[in-house]
Each structure stands twice: as C-alpha cells, then as structure tokens.
Scaffold this active site. Structure first.
Site, PDB file in Angstrom:
ATOM      1  N   ASP A  86       0.842  -1.186   0.000  1.00 10.42           N
ATOM      2  CA  ASP A  86       0.000   0.000   0.000  1.00 10.42           C
ATOM      3  C   ASP A  86       0.884   1.245   0.000  1.00 10.42           C
ATOM      4  OD1 ASP A  86      -3.010   0.916   0.478  1.00 10.42           O
ATOM      5  OD2 ASP A  86      -1.807   2.020   1.953  1.00 10.42           O
ATOM      6  N   TYR A 135     -12.356   8.189  -1.487  1.00  9.12           N
ATOM      7  CA  TYR A 135     -11.754   8.405  -0.173  1.00  9.12           C
ATOM      8  C   TYR A 135     -10.523   9.301  -0.222  1.00  9.12           C
ATOM      9  CZ  TYR A 135      -7.928   5.002  -0.883  1.00  9.12           C
ATOM     10  OH  TYR A 135      -6.807   4.347  -1.331  1.00  9.12           O
ATOM     11  N   TYR A 230      -1.836  11.503   2.188  1.00 11.14           N
ATOM     12  CA  TYR A 230      -2.683  11.755   1.028  1.00 11.14           C
ATOM     13  C   TYR A 230      -2.735  13.239   0.685  1.00 11.14           C
ATOM     14  CZ  TYR A 230      -4.311   6.955   1.720  1.00 11.14           C
ATOM     15  OH  TYR A 230      -4.368   5.595   1.862  1.00 11.14           O
ATOM     16  N   HIS A 295      -7.218  -6.549  -0.501  1.00  7.90           N
ATOM     17  CA  HIS A 295      -6.120  -5.585  -0.403  1.00  7.90           C
ATOM     18  C   HIS A 295      -5.119  -5.908   0.708  1.00  7.90           C
ATOM     19  CE1 HIS A 295      -4.034  -1.791  -0.810  1.00  7.90           C
ATOM     20  NE2 HIS A 295      -4.255  -1.497   0.468  1.00  7.90           N
TER      21      HIS A 295
END
Length: 316
Positions: A86, A135, A230, A295
């Site tokens: 990830d 998201y 992010y 995931h």
C-alpha cells in the site's frame, strides 16, 4: 521512530500501508527471522508509536523516504531488502528512485509503480475518475479557523474529525474487511457513520485481538498523520518532477490480490500486464496475482506472502 524487529542476518525492511502499523507484518517477521533474516518493521511517520508531526508538510515523500534512509544507516547497513505494501509500496518505489544503491532487491505488494507519464497519482486525476466522495479526495479537506491575530491555522481535517465520532475498532474493521475491488467511497453526507451499528464479521485471518491492537494505537495518535500522506499527493507530484523519466533499476517482484482495489482501479491492471510495467521497472522478475484475495494481503495470505518474499530475496 518505533521499530519492531526480530532475527539475525541480512536486513529485510518491511513498510506498512494505511490504515496499518508494523503489526501488519507480524507473520512475515516471524517467518523471515526463522529463515535467517533480520526483519525490521517500523511504524512509519505519523503512525503508532512513531512521532507524528502536526504540520501537513512534514509528510512529503522526501520526509518519509528520508526517514527510511536514516533508519537503514542507523541499522549499520549499506543495503537492505525492502518489502512494501500500500503506501509502503509507494514509499518503496520512491526509495528505489531516489536512492537505488540502498536497495538490494524489492518486493512490493498491491500498489504498482506510478509512472509520471500516466499522471494518475494526482488529486485532479483521481477526482475526475471517481468524484469528490472517493476516499483520497475526501481526505484532502481541512477545516481552518482564525486565530486572535487573524491568521488561518489548521485545526482539524474534516475526515479525521468525522472518524473521531466513530468507534475506532469499528472504523478499522470497515477498512480491513472491505472486499470490494471497486473504488472506496466515503460519502460526505453520511461518511462511514451510515454503517455504525452494523455487525462486521471478521475473516479467519483477522481476530478481535488484532483489531484491538490496531485500535489502541490509532486511539492514541488519531488519523491526522496517516491522512496527511494523502494531502501531500499534489505536492509530491511537484517535488518529484526531476524524476519524471525515472526507471526503477533494482531487482523487483510484485504481488497483488485480484480483488484489490489498487489492482483494479485507474487502469493499473492493464498497465501491469501489457508490458508497460516491465518497461518502467526493467528488472521486474515476477508478477504474482492471487485469486480471490483482497487488499490486506500480508494478513489475508500471510504464509503465501512470506514464502514469496523468501523465495525472491534468497537469490541475492
């Protein structure tokens, strides 16, 4: 920086993703240590027991990769094996781009390399593809307030404020048990709160004790640090312009589940299999796609992932 480690031998640096911790590698740590390696799994900046700066700008890709270079040096190593999942995979690709001499070989999971020419890893691209409720787009919002001297200061992000109203264990179950290979949405009108009160059954690979460990750490530090990764996506795009044509020139292996949103979204599946991935990562030796796997592959398929890592790194 908090680091979990076990074993003696060549160092294998294990980099977790969102919303996880070093603990996501608990199975691989034991497996690698038993096979003659020194497994080292940090809580990344902003996570768990590692310091979490308040400044959003302190979570740029240069800061995060810089942490790892310093960690490698603190371990007394010139080179290490690197395994990422990830966000950990994104960081590992960038480590290989900036400082390839530090990486003996790479195993990355779930998130393939983002070549700049595809312009995928930008907020405007993601918003155009998936909308405002995707998201990553939702994570961009920050609430500001005026101080007494009329200077805007960050108070809290909208999403972490929303998360603060939800039981942390329930919130983590919502993420960790998701099996939808499509985009993950947090609708602004109701967020994740619409699911509150629903029973979320745990898969065999995730126990209540596991969830409670994750929750205990996020209860302490919150989600602002992890979400700030992010919020640096566009800034990272600007900072990494000098690496526009970079190739990843270290031996590499890539593993993903076929139900993984990171594999299914943004044209990544086609990119991985049509030869472009191999052009951008010339020393890519193997791509493994596990059927029926989501995931959070390090936990869902712990033994298989451990075996894949070992089978690859033992060649070097």
């Amino acid at each position: 920086m908090h680091v979990a480690e076990k074993g003696e031998g060549p160092v294998v640096l294990l980099l977790h993703g969102f919303p996880e911790l070093w603990y996501s590698w608990r199975h691989q740590i034991l497996s690698l240590a038993a096979r003659g390696y020194r497994a080292v799994a940090p809580d990344l900046r902003g996570y768990g027991d590692t310091e979490a700066p308040a400044d959003v700008g302190a979570y740029s890709i240069f800061h995060i990769v810089g942490d790892l270079v310093a960690l490698i040096e603190s371990l007394g190593q010139d080179q290490v094996f690197v395994v990422g999942h990830d966000w950990g995979a994104i960081i590992a690709w960038n480590l290989c781009a900036f400082r390839p001499e530090k990486v003996k070989a790479l195993v990355n999971l779930s998130v393939a390399f983002f070549p700049r020419k595809r312009a995928l890893w930008r907020i405007d691209t993601l918003r155009a593809l998936y909308g405002d409720d995707f998201y990553i787009c939702r994570f961009q919002s920050i609430i500001y307030t005026a101080s007494k001297i009329h200077v805007l200061i960050q108070e809290a992000g909208e999403v972490e404020a929303e998360f603060g109203q939800i039981d942390t264990a329930f919130l983590l179950k919502s993420f960790l048990t998701s099996r939808n290979p499509g985009p993950f949405y947090i609708p602004k009108e109701k967020g994740l709160s619409g699911r509150v009160g629903l029973e979320i059954p745990l898969p065999a690979w995730l126990s209540e004790a596991d969830v409670n460990y994750f929750a205990s750490k996020f209860d302490k530090t919150g989600f602002a640090g992890p979400i700030n990764y992010y919020r640096n996506i566009n800034r990272n795009w600007e900072l990494t312009a000098p690496w526009a044509d970079v190739q990843i020139n270290v031996p590499a292996k890539f593993i993903a589940g076929d139900l993984d949103l990171a594999y299914r979204c943004g044209g990544m599946e086609e990119y991985i299999h049509n030869g472009e991935f191999k052009k951008d990562v010339p020393f890519l030796e193997e791509v493994v796609i596990m059927e029926g796997v989501g995931h959070f592959i390090t936990q869902e398929k712990a033994q298989e992932v451990s075996d894949h890592i070992y089978d690859f790194i033992r060649k070097f």
